[in-house]
Design a protein around this motif. Structure first.
Motif, PDB file in Angstrom:
ATOM      1  N   ALA A  64       0.911  -1.142  -0.173  1.00 35.82           N
ATOM      2  CA  ALA A  64       0.115  -0.053  -0.037  1.00 35.82           C
ATOM      3  C   ALA A  64       0.909   1.434   0.032  1.00 35.82           C
ATOM      4  CB  ALA A  64      -0.917  -0.003   1.139  1.00 35.82           C
ATOM      5  N   GLN A  65       0.247   2.387  -0.316  1.00 32.56           N
ATOM      6  CA  GLN A  65       0.870   3.640  -0.336  1.00 32.56           C
ATOM      7  C   GLN A  65       0.082   4.788  -0.476  1.00 32.56           C
ATOM      8  OE1 GLN A  65       3.579   3.156  -3.881  1.00 32.56           O
ATOM      9  NE2 GLN A  65       2.190   4.615  -5.116  1.00 32.56           N
ATOM     10  N   ALA A  66       0.221   5.944   0.032  1.00 33.16           N
ATOM     11  CA  ALA A  66      -0.580   6.845  -0.062  1.00 33.16           C
ATOM     12  C   ALA A  66      -0.309   7.848  -1.302  1.00 33.16           C
ATOM     13  CB  ALA A  66      -0.184   8.225   0.852  1.00 33.16           C
ATOM     14  N   ALA A  67      -1.153   8.397  -2.029  1.00 33.77           N
ATOM     15  CA  ALA A  67      -1.138   9.189  -3.053  1.00 33.77           C
ATOM     16  C   ALA A  67       0.064  10.013  -3.106  1.00 33.77           C
ATOM     17  CB  ALA A  67      -2.301  10.251  -3.449  1.00 33.77           C
ATOM     18  N   THR A  68       0.733  10.410  -2.138  1.00 31.71           N
ATOM     19  CA  THR A  68       1.949  11.310  -2.153  1.00 31.71           C
ATOM     20  C   THR A  68       3.182  10.622  -1.751  1.00 31.71           C
ATOM     21  OG1 THR A  68       1.543  12.032   0.174  1.00 31.71           O
ATOM     22  CG2 THR A  68       0.584  13.395  -1.519  1.00 31.71           C
ATOM     23  N   THR A  69       3.148   9.280  -1.765  1.00 29.32           N
ATOM     24  CA  THR A  69       4.472   8.487  -1.264  1.00 29.32           C
ATOM     25  C   THR A  69       5.584   8.509  -2.320  1.00 29.32           C
ATOM     26  OG1 THR A  69       2.900   6.945  -0.187  1.00 29.32           O
ATOM     27  CG2 THR A  69       5.143   6.041  -0.921  1.00 29.32           C
ATOM     28  N   ASN A  70       5.231   8.453  -3.690  1.00 31.86           N
ATOM     29  CA  ASN A  70       6.322   8.506  -4.532  1.00 31.86           C
ATOM     30  C   ASN A  70       7.059  10.036  -4.533  1.00 31.86           C
ATOM     31  OD1 ASN A  70       6.030   5.807  -5.097  1.00 31.86           O
ATOM     32  ND2 ASN A  70       4.803   6.272  -6.642  1.00 31.86           N
ATOM     33  N   ILE A  71       6.218  10.998  -4.137  1.00 29.47           N
ATOM     34  CA  ILE A  71       6.913  12.240  -4.183  1.00 29.47           C
ATOM     35  C   ILE A  71       7.379  12.946  -2.585  1.00 29.47           C
ATOM     36  CG2 ILE A  71       5.694  13.258  -6.151  1.00 29.47           C
ATOM     37  CD1 ILE A  71       3.838  14.749  -4.191  1.00 29.47           C
ATOM     38  N   SER A  72       7.144  12.183  -1.756  1.00 28.95           N
ATOM     39  CA  SER A  72       7.569  12.219  -0.383  1.00 28.95           C
ATOM     40  C   SER A  72       9.082  12.138  -0.088  1.00 28.95           C
ATOM     41  CB  SER A  72       6.801  11.489   0.533  1.00 28.95           C
ATOM     42  OG  SER A  72       7.219  11.645   1.771  1.00 28.95           O
ATOM     43  N   ARG A  73       9.847  12.808   0.441  1.00 22.74           N
ATOM     44  CA  ARG A  73      11.275  12.766   0.550  1.00 22.74           C
ATOM     45  C   ARG A  73      11.329  11.584   1.628  1.00 22.74           C
ATOM     46  NH1 ARG A  73      14.055  15.981   4.500  1.00 22.74           N
ATOM     47  NH2 ARG A  73      12.527  16.733   5.923  1.00 22.74           N
ATOM     48  N   THR A  74      10.607  11.417   2.547  1.00 21.02           N
ATOM     49  CA  THR A  74      10.459  10.080   3.514  1.00 21.02           C
ATOM     50  C   THR A  74       9.647   8.962   3.143  1.00 21.02           C
ATOM     51  OG1 THR A  74       8.622  11.032   4.838  1.00 21.02           O
ATOM     52  CG2 THR A  74      10.776  11.864   5.448  1.00 21.02           C
ATOM     53  N   ALA A  75       9.069   8.978   1.893  1.00 20.19           N
ATOM     54  CA  ALA A  75       8.210   7.783   1.542  1.00 20.19           C
ATOM     55  C   ALA A  75       7.132   7.533   2.530  1.00 20.19           C
ATOM     56  CB  ALA A  75       8.966   6.452   1.219  1.00 20.19           C
ATOM     57  N   PHE A  76       6.703   8.533   2.817  1.00 19.76           N
ATOM     58  CA  PHE A  76       5.335   8.782   4.029  1.00 19.76           C
ATOM     59  C   PHE A  76       4.130   8.108   3.295  1.00 19.76           C
ATOM     60  CE2 PHE A  76       1.550  10.527   5.744  1.00 19.76           C
ATOM     61  CZ  PHE A  76       1.581  10.218   7.075  1.00 19.76           C
ATOM     62  N   GLY A  77       3.505   6.929   4.221  1.00 24.34           N
ATOM     63  CA  GLY A  77       2.439   6.265   3.593  1.00 24.34           C
ATOM     64  C   GLY A  77       2.654   4.920   3.040  1.00 24.34           C
ATOM     65  N   SER A 106       6.521   3.509   6.272  1.00 24.59           N
ATOM     66  CA  SER A 106       7.077   4.888   6.410  1.00 24.59           C
ATOM     67  C   SER A 106       5.832   5.742   7.314  1.00 24.59           C
ATOM     68  CB  SER A 106       7.271   5.563   5.244  1.00 24.59           C
ATOM     69  OG  SER A 106       7.937   6.890   5.340  1.00 24.59           O
ATOM     70  N   ALA A 107       6.422   6.244   8.541  1.00 23.67           N
ATOM     71  CA  ALA A 107       5.390   6.814   9.595  1.00 23.67           C
ATOM     72  C   ALA A 107       5.535   8.137   9.821  1.00 23.67           C
ATOM     73  CB  ALA A 107       5.543   6.129  10.876  1.00 23.67           C
ATOM     74  N   SER A 108       6.512   8.764   9.144  1.00 24.89           N
ATOM     75  CA  SER A 108       6.621  10.476   9.321  1.00 24.89           C
ATOM     76  C   SER A 108       6.764  11.244   8.073  1.00 24.89           C
ATOM     77  CB  SER A 108       7.957  10.573  10.300  1.00 24.89           C
ATOM     78  OG  SER A 108       7.907  12.142  10.268  1.00 24.89           O
ATOM     79  N   GLN A 109       6.102  12.394   8.086  1.00 20.73           N
ATOM     80  CA  GLN A 109       6.050  13.169   6.816  1.00 20.73           C
ATOM     81  C   GLN A 109       7.504  14.031   6.977  1.00 20.73           C
ATOM     82  OE1 GLN A 109       2.541  15.283   5.643  1.00 20.73           O
ATOM     83  NE2 GLN A 109       1.494  14.107   7.155  1.00 20.73           N
ATOM     84  N   THR A 110       8.151  14.197   7.957  1.00 21.85           N
ATOM     85  CA  THR A 110       9.070  15.209   8.097  1.00 21.85           C
ATOM     86  C   THR A 110      10.519  14.277   8.285  1.00 21.85           C
ATOM     87  OG1 THR A 110       8.770  15.718  10.352  1.00 21.85           O
ATOM     88  CG2 THR A 110       7.662  17.209   8.847  1.00 21.85           C
ATOM     89  N   GLU A 111      10.661  13.137   8.960  1.00 24.51           N
ATOM     90  CA  GLU A 111      11.850  12.682   9.217  1.00 24.51           C
ATOM     91  C   GLU A 111      11.877  11.247   8.727  1.00 24.51           C
ATOM     92  OE1 GLU A 111      12.247  13.730  13.223  1.00 24.51           O
ATOM     93  OE2 GLU A 111      11.128  12.021  13.747  1.00 24.51           O
ATOM     94  N   LEU A 112      12.782  10.571   8.662  1.00 29.60           N
ATOM     95  CA  LEU A 112      13.079   9.207   8.345  1.00 29.60           C
ATOM     96  C   LEU A 112      12.480   8.552   9.552  1.00 29.60           C
ATOM     97  CD1 LEU A 112      13.267   7.353   5.603  1.00 29.60           C
ATOM     98  CD2 LEU A 112      15.593   6.921   6.370  1.00 29.60           C
ATOM     99  N   SER A 113      11.373   7.694   9.753  1.00 28.41           N
ATOM    100  CA  SER A 113      10.841   7.287  10.777  1.00 28.41           C
ATOM    101  C   SER A 113       9.889   5.920  10.086  1.00 28.41           C
ATOM    102  CB  SER A 113      10.019   8.050  11.570  1.00 28.41           C
ATOM    103  OG  SER A 113       9.468   7.290  12.679  1.00 28.41           O
TER     104      SER A 113
END
Length: 138
Positions: A64-77, A106-113
């Motif tokens: 699964a992935q969010a709509a913005t996962t591929n453009i997120s620098r942390t792969a959020f979602g 990937s659990a954070s929008q701002t840092e690798l978490s």
């Protein structure tokens, strides 16, 4: 896509290593002295965790992935399910002793978490540290 997944896995590994190296006032573990254990037995074993994210037979697959996962620098979602082999040696062809099964995301929008949930399923009893197929390695 495979290159992104490999880079993400590398970043996951690095973030785990950095978080473990960071000093913390809370102690998670303690040093055990075999002579003070009494009837308890202290055992050490080493296993190798193979997280294969590309190729013909990957053991970790994005589910699964969010709509913005591929453009997120942390792969959020990003959510990845895994069924990874655990072996006695660093090579995938080493004797299989179990599987690491679970999920990471990937659990954070701002840092690798990453959120990780794992079960370790043993298939055999591991050999003592450094032994593979009856011979000493490492």
């Amino acid at each position: 896509m495979a290159a992104k997944a490999s880079l993400l896995l590398l970043l996951l590994s690095l973030s785990l290593a950095i978080s473990l190296a960071k000093p913390d006032s809370r102690r998670f573990s303690r040093t055990l002295r075999p002579q003070k254990l009494g009837k308890e037995k202290l055992s050490h074993f080493r296993i190798y965790f193979h997280d294969i994210v590309s190729g013909r037979n990957p053991t970790a697959v994005r589910v699964a992935q969010a709509a913005t996962t591929n453009i997120s620098r942390t792969a959020f979602g990003m959510v990845t399910m895994m069924d990874n082999p655990l072996t006695v040696g660093p090579r995938l062809s080493s004797k299989l002793v179990g599987r690491a099964q679970g999920i990471y995301a990937s659990a954070s929008q701002t840092e690798l978490s990453f959120l990780m949930v794992l079960n370790f399923a043993s298939e055999t009893q591991p050999s003592p540290v450094g032994e593979e197929g009856g011979r000493r390695v490492g």
